[in-house]
Design an enzyme around this catalytic site. Structure first.
Site, short mmCIF file in Angstrom:
data_model
loop_
_atom_site.label_atom_id
_atom_site.label_comp_id
_atom_site.label_asym_id
_atom_site.label_seq_id
_atom_site.Cartn_x
_atom_site.Cartn_y
_atom_site.Cartn_z
N ARG A 50 38.70 13.95 69.55
CA ARG A 50 37.62 14.73 69.63
C ARG A 50 37.50 15.24 71.34
NH1 ARG A 50 33.64 11.56 71.40
NH2 ARG A 50 33.74 9.99 69.52
N TYR A 102 20.84 37.48 69.71
CA TYR A 102 21.22 37.16 68.46
C TYR A 102 20.36 36.15 67.92
CZ TYR A 102 24.04 34.79 64.95
OH TYR A 102 24.63 34.39 63.71
N ASP A 174 27.00 35.74 76.66
CA ASP A 174 27.47 35.65 75.38
C ASP A 174 28.51 37.27 75.33
OD1 ASP A 174 28.19 36.11 72.65
OD2 ASP A 174 26.26 35.30 72.00
N LYS A 199 33.78 35.92 64.98
CA LYS A 199 33.61 37.43 64.78
C LYS A 199 35.25 38.11 65.36
CE LYS A 199 29.66 36.21 63.99
NZ LYS A 199 28.33 36.22 64.84
C1 LIG Z 1 27.64 35.11 65.22
C2 LIG Z 1 27.03 35.10 66.63
C3 LIG Z 1 26.66 33.97 66.91
C4 LIG Z 1 26.54 32.48 66.36
O1 LIG Z 1 28.12 32.31 66.01
P1 LIG Z 1 28.44 31.40 64.78
O2 LIG Z 1 30.12 31.41 64.84
O3 LIG Z 1 28.00 32.11 63.67
O4 LIG Z 1 27.84 30.17 64.87
C5 LIG Z 1 26.31 33.66 68.50
N1 LIG Z 1 26.06 35.06 69.24
C6 LIG Z 1 26.45 36.42 68.81
C7 LIG Z 1 26.54 37.52 69.37
C8 LIG Z 1 27.06 36.31 67.44
O5 LIG Z 1 27.27 37.55 66.99
#
Ligand SMILES: *Cc1c(COP(=O)(O)O)cnc(C)c1O
Length: 390
Positions: A50, A102, A174, A199
């Protein structure tokens, strides 16, 4: 790795020179959760997985290097990464956050962090006056997305980070939509970058993962404690999958970018389309800032139909393009934000920012642009025929 290497070379070589024991070209999956100590008071650097695990470490070091940070932390999802970062804050703290955030981050802030007394104001982070007006004595950080999803609003990262620094606030970006291949917020002054690696970084719609990259020794040490204490860490097999995806990031992003631009231009001319939101288009309000701070455009954009009645038949008639949530994979996906990704955001707020029932988001894959255009064309035509026969 040699930091004179260009990003394409560094991506392709992730983990390829890290296993001196065997010379394995791709770093192996170490499943061990516990590691033998040579003797009392000694460690191989690994104790319990962990805290630190070999396959994850190679990924985390690569992530830190790609984003020009000091430390990387791989998490079990993008939301786990964001939650881990948000636990830097305490009861009574206030955050300034991008409007058109988001949906999952909005939900985490409003439903969960609020229970711990952490509040957020949603502002147009490209408006320095609005930022200043929303700053309170207890404001601790600014959290931005640029471009935003789905409306593709652009924030000047350098301007916001320098404003934040001036006021002693942390800046968090982000960077999911552009990836370090196109945009590196830490080089523009950010303290922390977060990713949904589910993504583009993974890129194949087959691994759920998140990443945090931080700048600064103290901040990185604090995040290491949170990452280990919360325990939402990425497993070894997922870490391997993510590195495998990263190796082709450059090629994929270039194709996503050119496909999305070609399709945005096609839709711009289509009679059923009211508006196209793509920062690569010269009349997009964020076009200049985007060009200054990023070396390319993401493969996502959104568009509005002139008539909401088109939405249902269009989503039913697309064949190559899948009607599905998520984004950033090699396969093209279309999403209806008002009912899918943004359902947790109150309708007044959604409409105020423009996520209304005419808006569709398109995550353009790496198929041939002409095939995608043909699919959209036939679906729009079928939708028009249905509406006219009513
Ligand atoms: C999908 C997404 C998230 C969340 O990520 P997960 O892997 O689905 O938990 C956060 N920020 C953005 C911009 C996203 O597209």
């Amino acid at each position: 790795m040699d930091d004179k290497l260009r990003i394409e070379s560094r991506l392709a070589q992730i983990g390829s020179q890290e296993d001196p024991a065997t010379g394995a070209i791709n770093f192996p999956i170490y499943n061990a959760t516990a590691f033998r100590h040579p003797k009392l008071g000694q460690s191989t650097g690994f104790d319990y997985s962990r805290t630190k695990s070999p396959t994850r470490s190679v990924l985390e070091n690569a992530a830190a290097e790609l984003e020009s940070g000091d430390a990387g932390f791989a998490c079990s999802s993008g939301m786990a990464a964001i939650q881990t970062v948000l636990t830097l804050f305490a009861q009574g703290d206030h955050l300034i956050v991008s409007l058109d955030l988001y949906g999952g981050t909005y939900r985490l802030l409003e439903r969960i962090m609020s229970k711990f007394g952490i509040t957020a104001s949603y502002v147009d982070t490209n408006d320095l006056d609005a930022l200043e007006a929303s700053r309170r004595p207890n404001t601790k950080a600014v959290f931005i997305e640029t471009p935003t999803n789905p409306l593709m609003m652009i924030t000047d990262i350098e301007a916001v980070c320098s404003w934040a620094r001036h006021h002693g606030l942390l800046s968090i970006v982000d960077n999911t939509l552009l990836t370090p291949f196109f945009q590196r917020p830490i080089e523009l002054g950010a303290d922390i970058v977060v990713h949904s690696a589910t993504k583009y970084l993974g890129g194949h719609n087959d691994v759920l993962a998140g990443l945090i990259v931080s700048k600064g020794v103290e901040l990185s040490a604090e995040l290491a404690i949170l990452h280990n204490s919360i325990g939402a860490v990425l497993g070894p097999t997922d870490s391997y999958q993510l590195m495998r995806g990263l190796k082709t990031l450059a090629l994929r992003m270039e194709r996503h970018e050119s496909n999305a631009l070609a399709i945005a231009h096609y839709l711009l001319e289509h009679p059923a389309i009211a508006e196209v939101f793509h920062p690569g288009l010269p009349d997009h309000p964020g076009h200049e800032i985007q060009n200054r701070q990023s070396s390319g455009n993401t493969g996502i954009f959104s568009f509005k139909l002139k008539d909401a009645r088109y939405v249902e038949p269009l989503l039913r008639h697309i064949r190559l393009i899948a009607f599905a949530e998520s984004l950033g994979g090699v396969e093209s996906l279309m999403t209806y934000p008002a009912v899918q990704t943004h359902a947790d955001i109150p309708v007044e707020i959604r409409n105020a920012v423009g996520v209304d029932d005419c808006l569709l988001r398109f995550s353009v894959g790496i198929e041939h642009a002409e095939d995608l255009i043909a699919d959209l064309g036939q679906a729009l035509e079928a939708a028009r025929a249905e509406i006219e026969s009513l």
